[in-house]
Design a protein around this motif. Structure first.
Motif, mmCIF file in Angstrom:
data_model
loop_
_atom_site.group_PDB
_atom_site.id
_atom_site.type_symbol
_atom_site.label_atom_id
_atom_site.label_comp_id
_atom_site.label_asym_id
_atom_site.label_seq_id
_atom_site.Cartn_x
_atom_site.Cartn_y
_atom_site.Cartn_z
ATOM 1 N N ASN A 163 -5.112 -13.893 -6.891
ATOM 2 C CA ASN A 163 -6.304 -14.350 -7.151
ATOM 3 C C ASN A 163 -6.411 -13.687 -8.689
ATOM 4 O OD1 ASN A 163 -9.064 -14.611 -7.725
ATOM 5 N ND2 ASN A 163 -9.759 -13.377 -6.006
ATOM 6 N N ASP A 195 -2.125 -5.355 -3.028
ATOM 7 C CA ASP A 195 -3.380 -6.038 -2.460
ATOM 8 C C ASP A 195 -2.903 -7.344 -1.633
ATOM 9 O OD1 ASP A 195 -5.998 -6.499 -1.732
ATOM 10 O OD2 ASP A 195 -6.587 -6.839 -3.785
ATOM 11 N N PRO A 230 -4.416 -10.034 0.616
ATOM 12 C CA PRO A 230 -5.054 -10.736 1.685
ATOM 13 C C PRO A 230 -4.630 -12.283 1.914
ATOM 14 C CG PRO A 230 -6.164 -10.671 -0.495
ATOM 15 C CD PRO A 230 -4.923 -9.865 -0.578
ATOM 16 N N TYR A 231 -3.647 -12.885 0.894
ATOM 17 C CA TYR A 231 -3.305 -14.205 1.006
ATOM 18 C C TYR A 231 -1.706 -14.425 1.643
ATOM 19 C CZ TYR A 231 -7.132 -14.582 -1.921
ATOM 20 O OH TYR A 231 -8.619 -14.485 -2.578
ATOM 21 N N SER A 247 -6.225 -7.767 5.110
ATOM 22 C CA SER A 247 -7.555 -8.139 5.254
ATOM 23 C C SER A 247 -7.750 -9.419 6.423
ATOM 24 C CB SER A 247 -8.075 -8.739 3.799
ATOM 25 O OG SER A 247 -9.569 -9.142 4.123
ATOM 26 N N SER A 270 -10.254 -11.179 6.097
ATOM 27 C CA SER A 270 -11.343 -11.990 5.577
ATOM 28 C C SER A 270 -10.797 -13.385 5.354
ATOM 29 C CB SER A 270 -11.688 -11.514 3.902
ATOM 30 O OG SER A 270 -12.515 -10.506 4.302
ATOM 31 N N LYS A 271 -9.357 -13.555 5.367
ATOM 32 C CA LYS A 271 -8.930 -14.989 4.706
ATOM 33 C C LYS A 271 -8.254 -15.681 6.083
ATOM 34 C CE LYS A 271 -9.737 -13.064 0.524
ATOM 35 N NZ LYS A 271 -11.148 -13.424 0.022
ATOM 36 N N ARG A 275 -15.945 -7.945 7.542
ATOM 37 C CA ARG A 275 -15.556 -6.994 6.685
ATOM 38 C C ARG A 275 -14.502 -5.922 7.440
ATOM 39 N NH1 ARG A 275 -15.526 -8.980 3.208
ATOM 40 N NH2 ARG A 275 -15.675 -7.069 1.843
HETATM 41 C C1 LIG Z 1 -7.064 -10.321 -4.089
HETATM 42 C C2 LIG Z 1 -8.138 -9.773 -3.496
HETATM 43 N N1 LIG Z 1 -8.304 -8.883 -2.715
HETATM 44 C C3 LIG Z 1 -9.153 -8.450 -2.014
HETATM 45 C C4 LIG Z 1 -10.194 -9.461 -1.659
HETATM 46 C C5 LIG Z 1 -11.430 -9.002 -0.849
HETATM 47 O O1 LIG Z 1 -11.152 -9.086 0.524
HETATM 48 P P1 LIG Z 1 -11.932 -8.322 1.527
HETATM 49 O O2 LIG Z 1 -13.023 -9.596 2.142
HETATM 50 O O3 LIG Z 1 -11.358 -7.874 2.653
HETATM 51 O O4 LIG Z 1 -12.919 -7.410 0.801
HETATM 52 C C6 LIG Z 1 -10.124 -10.487 -2.309
HETATM 53 C C7 LIG Z 1 -11.212 -11.437 -1.996
HETATM 54 O O5 LIG Z 1 -11.392 -12.455 -2.550
HETATM 55 C C8 LIG Z 1 -9.031 -11.067 -3.122
HETATM 56 O O6 LIG Z 1 -8.999 -12.020 -3.510
#
Ligand SMILES: Cc1ncc(COP(=O)(O)O)c(C=O)c1O
Length: 235
Positions: free
Chosen positions: A5, A33, A35-36, A62, A64-65, A72
């Motif tokens: 991202n 980091d 998440p994807y 995470s 989240s995705k 959270r």
């Molecule tokens: C690279 C990256 N790290 C962390 C996050 C945040 O994730 P979380 O919802 O777990 O805080 C995002 C979310 O858009 C992201 O793109």
């Protein structure tokens, strides 16, 4: 490093080793980091940097995705001495995580076919990625270029010189399409001719419609540039 991202691109294996080696020599921890990472369109997930350097990398995951951002809930894998300090830092910042959401995630992982769900997401996002790339190929004017992500949510679009994507945004919104201007991802004010496009939420049909609207806005902007001269791409 993986389906990043905002670029949608992935650090290659040799560059991963180089980053780790440079940081190891300088006594710097690497934060991976990721998440994807599970949302790969090419089959196997990309090997995590931490897998080859557990003492040098703090790995962030995470839900989240792959489950729900509103929960959270995420996780960190860190060398033990760092973990102890992370726990202290978290306690001083937020006192206590929500036990309820963590237990909900724990039950989900223990009782539901979550790998099947991730597979379904991969297929859905791949279809949306394809729709966005096809629509860009079809509609964008010459001189525009973009990344072709192998996973994740984002395409990074760069326009021909002389257009400023932040200045253009209100005109895009008036045409009922939105993006994140590239300048938001740089500390030094660059990124002015780029933008982040996200294909994670809209249906393929809406993606095609959105890219069509965006390219009409870009073409108008280029016509303005040709008539009145360049917009500075940096402040
Ligand atoms: C690279 C990256 N790290 C962390 C996050 C945040 O994730 P979380 O919802 O777990 O805080 C995002 C979310 O858009 C992201 O793109």
């Amino acid at each position: 490093p993986t389906f990043q991202n905002p670029g949608g691109i992935t650090l290659t294996a040799p560059r991963r080793s180089e980053v780790i080696e440079l940081c190891r020599r300088a006594g710097v921890l690497v934060v991976e980091d990721n998440p994807y990472g599970l949302l790969s369109f090419t089959g196997e997930p990309v090997r995590a940097m931490r897998a080859d350097a557990a003492d040098d990398v703090v790995y962030l995951g995470s839900f989240s995705k792959t489950l729900a951002p509103g929960l959270r809930v995420g996780w960190a894998l860190a060398p033990p001495a760092v973990t102890a300090r992370l726990v202290l830092a978290a306690e001083s910042a937020i006192l206590s995580q929500s036990m309820f959401t963590q237990l909900a995630v724990e039950r989900y992982l223990a009782t539901q076919p979550w790998t099947e769900q991730v597979k379904a997401f991969r297929e859905m996002y791949q279809e949306r990625r394809d729709a966005m790339l096809d629509a860009l190929d079809e509609a964008m004017p010459a001189g525009a270029s973009w990344t072709r992500p192998d996973g994740g949510f984002f395409v990074w679009l760069t326009l021909p010189d002389g257009v400023n994507t932040k200045a253009m945004l209100p005109r895009a919104i008036a045409a009922r399409v939105a993006y994140v201007p590239g300048v938001g991802f740089y500390a030094d004010g660059s990124g002015g001719i780029s933008m982040r496009l996200s294909y994670c939420y809209p249906s393929p049909e809406r993606i095609r419609e959105g890219v069509g609207r965006l390219s009409a806005v870009v073409r108008d902007e280029l016509a303005l540039r040709d008539t009145f001269g360049s917009h500075p791409s940096r402040p």
